[in-house]
Enzyme design. Structure first.
Site, short mmCIF file in Angstrom:
data_model
loop_
_atom_site.label_atom_id
_atom_site.label_comp_id
_atom_site.label_asym_id
_atom_site.label_seq_id
_atom_site.Cartn_x
_atom_site.Cartn_y
_atom_site.Cartn_z
N THR A 13 0.83 -1.22 0.00
CA THR A 13 0.00 0.00 0.00
C THR A 13 0.86 1.27 0.00
O THR A 13 0.34 2.37 0.04
CB THR A 13 -0.95 0.04 1.22
OG1 THR A 13 -0.16 -0.03 2.41
CG2 THR A 13 -1.94 -1.11 1.18
N ARG A 36 -1.33 -6.82 6.74
CA ARG A 36 -0.98 -6.92 8.16
C ARG A 36 -2.26 -7.05 8.99
O ARG A 36 -3.25 -6.36 8.73
CB ARG A 36 -0.21 -5.68 8.60
CG ARG A 36 1.09 -5.48 7.83
CD ARG A 36 2.08 -4.62 8.59
NE ARG A 36 1.46 -3.58 9.38
CZ ARG A 36 1.65 -2.28 9.18
NH1 ARG A 36 2.40 -1.86 8.19
NH2 ARG A 36 1.07 -1.39 9.97
N LYS A 140 20.71 -1.17 5.15
CA LYS A 140 20.53 -1.95 3.90
C LYS A 140 21.68 -2.93 3.71
O LYS A 140 21.48 -4.04 3.21
CB LYS A 140 20.40 -1.00 2.71
CG LYS A 140 19.04 -0.30 2.66
CD LYS A 140 18.92 0.66 1.49
CE LYS A 140 17.53 1.32 1.46
NZ LYS A 140 17.36 2.26 0.34
#
Length: 314
Positions: A13, A36, A140
């Site tokens: 989303t 979720r 990351k």
């Protein structure tokens, strides 16, 4: 005909996630979107998920706080794409939640490719980045190491500057609409960056998930016509407007001094702007043998040029 991979999109989303769902369905993939259980009364997200379902996507319930639910979700697919936000305002270190996803993918044992949440600057080139924005790149790299240590096949995508955020605001911090009067240039405004429409980013990502050429490699998205300096972006806008903007300049020192006194979130985001527009970190290197370039691999995708992108603001 070769069957297309089934895809699970996490963060479906979000700003990029919703585009990935659309691109995945358009390119004919059986598409799953993680829903979720704690979505609460977020009506916009619920309605978006229901609209995905109407378009043919499958909603699968799962949570980062429920390991088994993640294992069950990834067992249904071949490819997992995580598009969770790395934005500072949501939560610092949110990106490290992906370590739970790595554990689930490892346990499930069936995933042919994982694309972690990257989609911006290549973090492997940002070991020198300034605080506090460097946390994004550091996190990351932690996720990358976990993926590689687990032996999970991957593709890392470096999509540079999202057009909606950077082109709309003429590369200025804190604005996403182009002024018709004036603009502040970063230094002389001549450092090159790379701009990509978010819809094109999604199209290239989905295009690459079944491509053996990008397996265990980094895919850079570098549309040739969109490798531009801030000054060039401004000039394109001026041409469209038919008028010249009043220009002032912010030196490197002035920009760095302006970080002081800002809250953590702003400092972090501004430090990324510093690397893009004062250092030119996105376009100042050649792509190595361990990487590929999307526009060369997928010439059938007709990317949006900066000029055409800016026309919508007229």
């Amino acid at each position: 005909m070769e069957t297309k991979s089934k895809v699970l999109i996490i963060g479906g989303t979000g700003h990029l996630g919703k585009r990935l769902v659309k691109a995945s369905l358009e390119q004919g993939h059986e598409t799953y979107v993680l829903q979720r259980p704690d979505i609460g009364v977020n009506i916009a997200k619920v309605q978006m998920l229901l609209s995905f379902k109407k378009q043919g996507a499958h909603l699968v319930t799962g949570s980062f706080h429920d390991h088994q639910s993640l294992v069950d979700a990834v067992k249904q697919v071949d490819v997992v794409i995580c598009a969770m936000s790395g934005d500072f305002h949501i939560s610092s270190h949110q990106l490290l939640l992906q370590l739970k996803l790595v554990a689930a993918i490892k346990e499930a044992g069936n995933v042919k490719r994982f694309l972690p949440s990257e989609f911006g600057t290549d973090p492997s080139r940002m070991a020198h980045a300034i605080e506090p924005g460097r946390v994004t790149f550091d996190d990351k790299m932690v996720v990358r190491k976990a993926i590689e240590d687990a032996g999970i096949p991957f593709t890392y995508v470096s999509a540079n500057c999202f057009a909606g955020i950077f082109v709309g605001g003429l590369c200025q911090f804190g604005t996403i609409l182009p002024s018709r009067d004036s603009v502040v240039l970063h230094g002389d405004g001549n450092q090159k960056s790379i701009f990509v429409d978010e819809d094109d980013v999604a199209a290239y990502i989905i295009k690459t998930i079944d491509d053996p050429r990008t397996l265990n490699k980094t895919l850079y998205i570098r549309p040739p016509a969109n490798i531009l300096s801030q000054r060039q972006v401004v000039e394109i806008w001026e041409k469209l407007l038919g008028k010249v903007l009043q220009k002032s300049s912010l030196s490197e020192k002035q920009f760095l001094d302006s970080l002081k006194g800002k809250d953590y979130v702003e400092q972090a985001a501004m430090s990324h702007f510093y690397h893009f527009f004062y250092e030119g970190c996105l376009a100042n290197f050649e792509i190595g043998d361990d990487a590929e370039e999307a526009c060369r691999l997928y010439p059938d995708i007709k990317y949006t040029k900066v000029e055409d992108y800016l026309k919508q603001y007229l």
